[in-house]
Design a protein around this motif. Structure first.
Motif, PDB file in Angstrom:
ATOM      1  N   LEU A  65     -39.309  56.692   0.840  1.00 49.97           N
ATOM      2  CA  LEU A  65     -39.053  55.278   1.161  1.00 49.97           C
ATOM      3  C   LEU A  65     -40.017  54.696   2.188  1.00 49.97           C
ATOM      4  CD1 LEU A  65     -35.144  55.268   1.236  1.00 49.97           C
ATOM      5  CD2 LEU A  65     -36.623  54.341  -0.538  1.00 49.97           C
ATOM      6  N   VAL A  66     -40.525  55.544   3.114  1.00 53.99           N
ATOM      7  CA  VAL A  66     -41.409  54.989   4.148  1.00 53.99           C
ATOM      8  C   VAL A  66     -42.877  54.980   3.709  1.00 53.99           C
ATOM      9  CG1 VAL A  66     -39.907  55.457   6.107  1.00 53.99           C
ATOM     10  CG2 VAL A  66     -41.507  57.211   5.342  1.00 53.99           C
ATOM     11  N   SER A  67     -43.166  55.516   2.489  1.00 54.93           N
ATOM     12  CA  SER A  67     -44.555  55.515   2.003  1.00 54.93           C
ATOM     13  C   SER A  67     -45.070  54.086   1.875  1.00 54.93           C
ATOM     14  CB  SER A  67     -44.650  56.177   0.627  1.00 54.93           C
ATOM     15  OG  SER A  67     -44.112  57.467   0.663  1.00 54.93           O
ATOM     16  N   SER A  68     -46.379  53.936   2.108  1.00 57.48           N
ATOM     17  CA  SER A  68     -47.000  52.619   1.946  1.00 57.48           C
ATOM     18  C   SER A  68     -47.034  52.278   0.450  1.00 57.48           C
ATOM     19  CB  SER A  68     -48.417  52.681   2.508  1.00 57.48           C
ATOM     20  OG  SER A  68     -49.216  51.731   1.845  1.00 57.48           O
ATOM     21  N   LEU A  69     -46.899  51.004   0.133  1.00 55.43           N
ATOM     22  CA  LEU A  69     -46.916  50.577  -1.286  1.00 55.43           C
ATOM     23  C   LEU A  69     -48.225  50.943  -1.971  1.00 55.43           C
ATOM     24  CD1 LEU A  69     -45.125  47.092  -1.362  1.00 55.43           C
ATOM     25  CD2 LEU A  69     -44.432  49.180  -2.526  1.00 55.43           C
ATOM     26  N   GLU A  70     -49.303  51.072  -1.192  1.00 52.93           N
ATOM     27  CA  GLU A  70     -50.604  51.374  -1.806  1.00 52.93           C
ATOM     28  C   GLU A  70     -50.638  52.788  -2.407  1.00 52.93           C
ATOM     29  OE1 GLU A  70     -53.946  50.228   0.536  1.00 52.93           O
ATOM     30  OE2 GLU A  70     -53.285  48.146   0.677  1.00 52.93           O
ATOM     31  N   GLY A  80     -50.610  51.771  -9.677  1.00 54.60           N
ATOM     32  CA  GLY A  80     -50.748  50.361 -10.060  1.00 54.60           C
ATOM     33  C   GLY A  80     -50.950  49.419  -8.882  1.00 54.60           C
ATOM     34  N   VAL A  81     -50.856  49.960  -7.654  1.00 48.14           N
ATOM     35  CA  VAL A  81     -51.083  49.096  -6.484  1.00 48.14           C
ATOM     36  C   VAL A  81     -52.428  49.461  -5.850  1.00 48.14           C
ATOM     37  CG1 VAL A  81     -50.210  48.306  -4.254  1.00 48.14           C
ATOM     38  CG2 VAL A  81     -48.601  48.982  -6.036  1.00 48.14           C
ATOM     39  N   GLY A  89     -51.980  45.402  -2.938  1.00 42.38           N
ATOM     40  CA  GLY A  89     -51.332  45.781  -1.681  1.00 42.38           C
ATOM     41  C   GLY A  89     -51.356  44.639  -0.683  1.00 42.38           C
ATOM     42  N   GLU A  90     -52.477  43.936  -0.666  1.00 45.51           N
ATOM     43  CA  GLU A  90     -52.632  42.801   0.258  1.00 45.51           C
ATOM     44  C   GLU A  90     -51.666  41.666  -0.116  1.00 45.51           C
ATOM     45  OE1 GLU A  90     -56.240  39.874   1.491  1.00 45.51           O
ATOM     46  OE2 GLU A  90     -56.798  41.953   1.006  1.00 45.51           O
ATOM     47  N   GLN A  91     -51.525  41.433  -1.445  1.00 47.16           N
ATOM     48  CA  GLN A  91     -50.591  40.395  -1.916  1.00 47.16           C
ATOM     49  C   GLN A  91     -49.167  40.703  -1.452  1.00 47.16           C
ATOM     50  OE1 GLN A  91     -51.519  40.057  -6.203  1.00 47.16           O
ATOM     51  NE2 GLN A  91     -50.545  38.057  -6.044  1.00 47.16           N
ATOM     52  N   LEU A 146     -44.023  42.655   2.392  1.00 48.83           N
ATOM     53  CA  LEU A 146     -43.582  43.897   1.747  1.00 48.83           C
ATOM     54  C   LEU A 146     -44.676  44.945   1.908  1.00 48.83           C
ATOM     55  CD1 LEU A 146     -42.321  42.151  -1.516  1.00 48.83           C
ATOM     56  CD2 LEU A 146     -40.918  42.865   0.403  1.00 48.83           C
ATOM     57  N   ARG A 147     -44.406  45.957   2.756  1.00 47.58           N
ATOM     58  CA  ARG A 147     -45.453  46.949   3.034  1.00 47.58           C
ATOM     59  C   ARG A 147     -45.094  48.345   2.574  1.00 47.58           C
ATOM     60  NH1 ARG A 147     -45.737  43.126   6.876  1.00 47.58           N
ATOM     61  NH2 ARG A 147     -47.809  42.212   7.178  1.00 47.58           N
TER      62      ARG A 147
END
Length: 676
Positions: free
Chosen positions: A3-8, A12-13, A18-20, A26-27
């Motif tokens: 859950l704490v992982s970065s979305l990047e 597909g990100v 990721g910037e969007q 939402l990080r």
């Protein structure tokens, strides 16, 4: 991945996507999983244009032609012709010019919206548009729609959430097992999955019920814990003395209402307890709250305690000081006023009097809570219009006494019962719902702007009878993008034309506070006939001779605000009038019709909650921090269920810390809603 992982880190990100997400706040994976849909579109029932009926409808069509035109300042309308193999229809969007670029290429889309009769024809109003090729392949066509923050597209959110689906199935339970079982709720992970990937509308219903329950449970549990904490504190014992109270009541120039008597008795009983009072006194506009506070301050002074009354503005503070001096002065009680404009020697004198106890009741603004103010023996604190005061300021005030003083929060904004239970859950509530004897209900009427000349005649007639009036506008300067009446322009217009034979004053929030006070005092003393003002007069100004309230662009105001403004008149035995002038001659809204027919602030507060939701009403107060994504504070049945479980949880003495997520949210709410 967790859950704490970065979305990047999600498939597909890339950096750009990721910037969007980051722009939308939402990080992490957790952020996105808890970014819940604002609605769901049902694409499972698609009709052909030839078979469409009025009501909610979904069609599969291409756009043949589309154009956008400005209608008036601040409004642009986009119209399109949509076609399938059976026919064509018109669609219309308001202030969504981007639809042109989206639909021009002629791709096939699902359009979902209300098919209704508007502007003399049937058309599809403000439909959502989903490209057929972007639709998920799965057969269930219930599509979540997400808030478009900084241009974030729903289909991107859906695509990335699909990658996180396996993780959602493993989300740990956040509520105690007993609560989930008793209330027959679905598990936390099923609820999150049901919001993002529903198969049926029942999935959505059960998911919403579970998540809304949890939000309310957190809020109510915080209130329960705050009540418990308050019960552990030691307050001052202020004994009831019947002779003192009777003497106060007998010298009043009017008779107390039943509601005032009940509220005063509730306060006096609280004074006798060992625990500090924590009470909210909510009265409708003009119901006489200050007298109730004055009676309690009299009782406190008799027992050797000082009282402090804190108001949000200087003008209100001086009005309270004047009222209390008239009520308490004859009984030998000293009332002092401390505001920012008390300077130099006078300021030092009042500091000394507060410290040595020769002032019994101190009335003031924020100035009361400064470090330099030392009380002799502070036993009773009144905070007027308490939702304008932050938690921090209240805590400062309560530090000024060796025991916790008794606290009375007063508000003239009637609070719906459901909010009183949740947002103000740890307070005992007293209600003033009767107007003082001899007051007539205010006559309220909606006017179309075309009938202004007749309205001005009516107003002039009242002024000729020696009365005064307010004209309220919503903006300070004329903004070219806005047709709302600006105060300055309206002031000049009335002064140079219709009311050039009258004395007119101007009041708005950008003026310096001494300028404001000067204008207000000239109006209160009867020197001005008309006061043209923004909503700064909304709270507490008392001018009994003013009997006319004219509100321009009334349809742009909230219900409770209109009710507050109307409460500036009707403060004497003269008949008063409130005229609501709409911004155009179209049919008045339900809001305006409700206020035209009712003078009851408590009824209107309930209506307002249903019409606008709590975020709007309490948004600008500190309760903007209420983290309610799903729950609505008008859902009294669900509130009652959550209330019952919160009480049971505290009674069982369970350890909150074993539920990490719940504990964190409850702690945040405890800090937010507590008054001490």
């Amino acid at each position: 991945m967790n859950l704490v992982s970065s979305l990047e880190k999600v498939k597909g990100v890339g950096a750009k996507t990721g910037e969007q997400f980051a722009l939308a706040g939402l990080r992490t994976v957790d952020d996105l999983i808890h970014f819940l849909p604002r609605a769901h579109e049902d694409f499972s029932e698609v009709v052909q244009i030839a078979n469409i009926h009025p009501g909610k409808a979904t069609i599969k069509a291409r756009c043949e032609k589309i154009a956008t035109r400005p209608v008036r300042r601040g409004l642009r309308i986009t119209t399109a012709t949509l076609a399938d193999e059976t026919g064509k229809l018109q669609a219309v969007w308001f202030n969504q010019p981007y639809r042109e670029t989206q639909l021009k290429a002629g791709d096939e889309f699902f359009f979902s919206g209300e098919f209704e009769f508007n502007y003399n024809k049937y058309q599809l109003s403000n439909p959502s548009a989903e490209k057929v090729t972007d639709m998920p392949v799965q057969t269930d066509r219930l599509l979540p729609v997400y808030r478009s923050i900084r241009g974030l597209k729903s289909q991107l959110v859906r695509k990335i959430l699909a990658e996180l689906r396996p993780l959602m199935t493993m989300l740990p339970e956040t509520l105690p097992a007993s609560v989930v079982k008793d209330e027959n709720l679905i598990s936390y992970s099923d609820a999150v999955l049901g919001m993002h990937f529903p198969k049926t509308s029942d999935d959505i219903k059960r998911a919403r019920e579970r998540l809304a329950f949890e939000e309310l449970f957190e809020l109510l549990l915080a209130s329960q814990f705050n009540r418990e904490e308050n019960a552990k504190l030691t307050g001052w014992h202020i004994p009831f003395d019947q002779k003192v109270v009777k003497e106060f009541v007998s010298q009043l120039p009017f008779e107390l209402t039943g509601a005032q008597r009940r509220a005063a008795w509730e306060i006096i009983q609280d004074f006798e307890l060992k625990i500090p009072m924590n009470r909210l006194l909510q009265g409708d506009v003009g119901s006489g709250k200050t007298v109730v506070a004055g009676l309690a301050a009299r009782q406190a002074a008799h027992a050797g305690f000082q009282s402090a009354l804190m108001a949000p503005t200087e003008i209100l503070a001086s009005q309270h000081a004047e009222t209390l001096s008239k009520l308490l002065g004859p009984l030998g009680i000293n009332v002092g006023l401390l505001t920012g404009s008390v300077k130099g020697a006078a300021r030092k004198t009042i500091y000394d009097q507060i410290a040595n106890g020769s002032v019994d009741v101190v009335v003031g603004t924020h100035a009361i809570i400064q470090e330099t103010v030392k009380f002799h023996k502070l036993g009773f604190v009144v905070i007027d219009e308490q939702h304008r005061f932050g938690v921090k300021q209240r805590q400062e005030l309560l530090k000024k006494s060796e025991h916790m003083p008794h606290l009375l929060a007063m508000t003239a904004t009637p609070i719906p019962r459901s909010l009183a239970l949740t947002v103000y859950g740890e307070l005992d509530v007293s209600i003033l719902n009767e107007l003082p004897k001899g007051r007539k209900p205010i006559a309220t009427k909606i006017w179309s702007p075309n009938s202004r000349p007749q309205l001005y005649e009516l107003i002039d007639k009242e002024l000729s009878a020696g009365r005064q009036g307010y004209v309220i506008c919503s903006l300070i300067d004329s903004n070219p993008d806005n047709e709302l009446k600006s105060v300055q322009a309206e002031y000049k217009r009335l002064q140079n034309s219709i009311f050039k034979h009258r004395q007119i004053g101007l009041l708005h929030g950008k003026m310096k506070s001494d300028e404001k006070d000067e204008v207000m005092n000239r109006f209160a003393s009867g020197e001005l006939d008309i006061l043209v003002s923004t909503t700064v007069v909304e709270v507490g100004v008392d001018v009994p001779n003013a009997t006319v309230m004219m509100i321009e662009d009334a349809d742009r105001f909230g219900l409770s605000q209109l009710h507050q403004l109307r409460g500036r008149v009707g403060r004497s035995s003269h008949q008063s009038y409130c005229y609501l002038v709409t911004s155009d001659s179209s049919k008045p809204s339900q809001r305006l019709r409700e206020i035209e027919k009712s003078n009851d602030g408590f009824y209107l507060a309930e209506v307002d909650l249903k019409l606008r939701g709590p975020g709007e009403i309490y948004g600008r107060a500190q309760h903007g921090a209420l983290n309610l994504q799903i729950a609505t504070l008008s859902d009294t049945k669900l509130i009652a269920r959550a209330q019952k479980q919160a009480k049971l949880f505290v009674k069982r003495g369970e350890d909150l810390l074993q539920y990490k997520q719940l504990a964190a949210q409850v702690e945040q709410y405890q800090r937010l809603t507590t008054l001490n």
